[in-house]
Design an enzyme around this catalytic site. Sequence first.
Site, PDB file in Angstrom:
ATOM      1  N   VAL A 180      45.104  50.859  22.470  1.00 58.50           N
ATOM      2  CA  VAL A 180      46.276  49.990  22.673  1.00 58.50           C
ATOM      3  C   VAL A 180      45.883  48.641  23.278  1.00 58.50           C
ATOM      4  CG1 VAL A 180      47.951  51.883  22.903  1.00 58.50           C
ATOM      5  CG2 VAL A 180      46.841  50.977  24.953  1.00 58.50           C
TER       6      VAL A 180
ATOM      7  N   TYR B 233      46.575  49.560  39.256  1.00 57.04           N
ATOM      8  CA  TYR B 233      47.523  50.465  38.589  1.00 57.04           C
ATOM      9  C   TYR B 233      48.964  50.071  38.950  1.00 57.04           C
ATOM     10  CZ  TYR B 233      49.620  54.914  37.090  1.00 57.04           C
ATOM     11  OH  TYR B 233      50.388  55.880  36.473  1.00 57.04           O
TER      12      TYR B 233
ATOM     13  N   ALA C 174      50.077  47.185  40.036  1.00 57.69           N
ATOM     14  CA  ALA C 174      50.417  45.873  39.464  1.00 57.69           C
ATOM     15  C   ALA C 174      50.731  46.014  37.980  1.00 57.69           C
ATOM     16  CB  ALA C 174      49.267  44.895  39.683  1.00 57.69           C
ATOM     17  N   SER C 175      49.950  46.832  37.285  1.00 50.02           N
ATOM     18  CA  SER C 175      50.201  47.009  35.846  1.00 50.02           C
ATOM     19  C   SER C 175      51.552  47.669  35.612  1.00 50.02           C
ATOM     20  CB  SER C 175      49.082  47.839  35.197  1.00 50.02           C
ATOM     21  OG  SER C 175      49.145  49.199  35.590  1.00 50.02           O
ATOM     22  N   LYS C 176      51.900  48.638  36.439  1.00 50.22           N
ATOM     23  CA  LYS C 176      53.153  49.370  36.241  1.00 50.22           C
ATOM     24  C   LYS C 176      54.356  48.539  36.684  1.00 50.22           C
ATOM     25  CE  LYS C 176      51.374  53.044  34.408  1.00 50.22           C
ATOM     26  NZ  LYS C 176      51.692  53.403  33.010  1.00 50.22           N
TER      27      LYS C 176
ATOM     28  N   ILE D   2      53.313  63.829  38.411  1.00 51.70           N
ATOM     29  CA  ILE D   2      53.553  64.794  37.338  1.00 51.70           C
ATOM     30  C   ILE D   2      52.248  65.554  37.086  1.00 51.70           C
ATOM     31  CG2 ILE D   2      54.335  65.053  34.932  1.00 51.70           C
ATOM     32  CD1 ILE D   2      56.460  63.657  36.758  1.00 51.70           C
TER      33      ILE D   2
HETATM   34  P1  NAP Z   1      46.711  61.533  30.836  1.00 49.31           P
HETATM   35  O1  NAP Z   1      46.973  62.992  30.903  1.00 49.31           O
HETATM   36  O2  NAP Z   1      45.516  60.970  31.511  1.00 49.31           O
HETATM   37  O3  NAP Z   1      46.710  61.098  29.279  1.00 49.31           O
HETATM   38  C1  NAP Z   1      46.504  59.748  28.958  1.00 49.31           C
HETATM   39  C2  NAP Z   1      46.772  59.536  27.493  1.00 49.31           C
HETATM   40  O4  NAP Z   1      46.598  58.132  27.204  1.00 49.31           O
HETATM   41  C3  NAP Z   1      45.799  60.280  26.588  1.00 49.31           C
HETATM   42  O5  NAP Z   1      46.497  60.682  25.426  1.00 49.31           O
HETATM   43  C4  NAP Z   1      44.763  59.214  26.235  1.00 49.31           C
HETATM   44  O6  NAP Z   1      44.102  59.429  24.971  1.00 49.31           O
HETATM   45  C5  NAP Z   1      45.654  57.990  26.161  1.00 49.31           C
HETATM   46  N1  NAP Z   1      44.939  56.724  26.324  1.00 49.31           N
HETATM   47  C6  NAP Z   1      44.208  56.311  27.388  1.00 49.31           C
HETATM   48  N2  NAP Z   1      43.714  55.074  27.147  1.00 49.31           N
HETATM   49  C7  NAP Z   1      44.139  54.707  25.914  1.00 49.31           C
HETATM   50  C8  NAP Z   1      43.957  53.558  25.113  1.00 49.31           C
HETATM   51  N3  NAP Z   1      43.223  52.516  25.527  1.00 49.31           N
HETATM   52  N4  NAP Z   1      44.539  53.527  23.888  1.00 49.31           N
HETATM   53  C9  NAP Z   1      45.267  54.574  23.429  1.00 49.31           C
HETATM   54  N5  NAP Z   1      45.476  55.691  24.167  1.00 49.31           N
HETATM   55  C10 NAP Z   1      44.917  55.754  25.390  1.00 49.31           C
HETATM   56  O7  NAP Z   1      47.963  60.698  31.424  1.00 49.31           O
HETATM   57  P2  NAP Z   1      49.412  61.193  31.859  1.00 49.31           P
HETATM   58  O8  NAP Z   1      49.340  61.682  33.249  1.00 49.31           O
HETATM   59  O9  NAP Z   1      50.013  62.028  30.808  1.00 49.31           O
HETATM   60  O10 NAP Z   1      50.172  59.787  31.925  1.00 49.31           O
HETATM   61  C11 NAP Z   1      50.863  59.243  30.813  1.00 49.31           C
HETATM   62  C12 NAP Z   1      51.537  57.955  31.251  1.00 49.31           C
HETATM   63  O11 NAP Z   1      52.435  58.226  32.325  1.00 49.31           O
HETATM   64  C13 NAP Z   1      50.557  56.905  31.764  1.00 49.31           C
HETATM   65  O12 NAP Z   1      51.015  55.612  31.391  1.00 49.31           O
HETATM   66  C14 NAP Z   1      50.648  57.062  33.264  1.00 49.31           C
HETATM   67  O13 NAP Z   1      50.305  55.882  33.941  1.00 49.31           O
HETATM   68  C15 NAP Z   1      52.113  57.402  33.425  1.00 49.31           C
HETATM   69  N6  NAP Z   1      52.401  58.107  34.672  1.00 49.31           N
HETATM   70  C16 NAP Z   1      51.791  59.306  34.944  1.00 49.31           C
HETATM   71  C17 NAP Z   1      52.093  59.934  36.139  1.00 49.31           C
HETATM   72  C18 NAP Z   1      51.469  61.266  36.528  1.00 49.31           C
HETATM   73  O14 NAP Z   1      51.672  61.695  37.663  1.00 49.31           O
HETATM   74  N7  NAP Z   1      50.764  61.935  35.648  1.00 49.31           N
HETATM   75  C19 NAP Z   1      52.991  59.346  37.039  1.00 49.31           C
HETATM   76  C20 NAP Z   1      53.567  58.135  36.711  1.00 49.31           C
HETATM   77  C21 NAP Z   1      53.281  57.527  35.531  1.00 49.31           C
HETATM   78  P3  NAP Z   1      42.741  60.324  24.843  1.00 49.31           P
HETATM   79  O15 NAP Z   1      43.177  61.758  24.992  1.00 49.31           O
HETATM   80  O16 NAP Z   1      42.238  60.012  23.467  1.00 49.31           O
HETATM   81  O17 NAP Z   1      41.848  59.890  25.948  1.00 49.31           O
END
Ligand code: NAP
Length: 246
Positions: free
Chosen positions: A63, A154, A156-158, A187
């Site tokens: 992305v 992180y 700042a990006s969010k 999560i």
């Molecule tokens: P995760 O389990 O680490 O999964 C990250 C996903 O993003 C994977 O599918 C990964 O693909 C993909 N990805 C990473 N870099 C990428 C890139 N440059 N281009 C395309 N895809 C990319 O993350 P998550 O915890 O599910 O989080 C998902 C979203 O929710 C994120 O934006 C995170 O900041 C946000 N969020 C998460 C939490 C939490 O507590 N988990 C809280 C608040 C917000 P690959 O499998 O191919 O690496």
Amino acid sequence: MTEKSVVLITGASRGIGRSVALEFAKQGAHVLINFSSNEAKAQEVAEECAKLGGSGEPIGFNVGASEEVSAAVQAIKTNHGKIDTLVNNAGISRDGLFVRFSDEDWKTTLGVNLDGTFYVSREVAKIMMKARKGSIINMSSVVGEMGNAGQAAYSASKAGLIGLTKTLARELAARNITVNAITPGFIETDMTGSLDEKVREEHLNGIPLGRYGKPEEVAYLTRFLASDEARYITGQVIGINGGLYC
Ligand code: NAP
């Protein structure tokens, strides 16, 4: 051309994105499962989508790479003719104390989380504008609202995603496109799975509901924001955090 609803979810091979993909598949959607490197996992998600009554298609692109994004969105347009819903979910976290944080880690974090959402939204919005309908949902974070020591880039990006969401909501409303942000708290995914016990304990102490959230709980909210029932909701930042920030 695909008749059913077409949903592009970035970062859908794992975690929250995977759950969002499955939730849309339950509604019968065709889900474009974006991944960065984990093609096998994305393929598994596609197979699960088919079992749930929808269909899934892995689509690999970074992305944060503008040209890759343009090519991928163009290919989707050629193959499916439309994108009804975009979920900008792909994200990474590079943590460390601000004064020791490297230029590279700063740029990489912003490059995926914020630039990535900009690139994908810009290309997809052109398709939605022609169709005069669509929903864009940006996965921000509670940390973008309240800050978090050790997560300057992180956060700042969010936080940047919140400004982007509100502006796109204003620009795209005339074309019947809604744009909203979700701000999850902690999560249960790979992203939080690597935290040590002491940090997890500290987090839990700050969450009134006393537990981490589940990826499916974020998925239900995402699906609702893309539904016909949510057509009057735009430019909003919706928390799902167990009361951590209110
Ligand atoms: P995760 O389990 O680490 O999964 C990250 C996903 O993003 C994977 O599918 C990964 O693909 C993909 N990805 C990473 N870099 C990428 C890139 N440059 N281009 C395309 N895809 C990319 O993350 P998550 O915890 O599910 O989080 C998902 C979203 O929710 C994120 O934006 C995170 O900041 C946000 N969020 C998460 C939490 C939490 O507590 N988990 C809280 C608040 C917000 P690959 O499998 O191919 O690496």
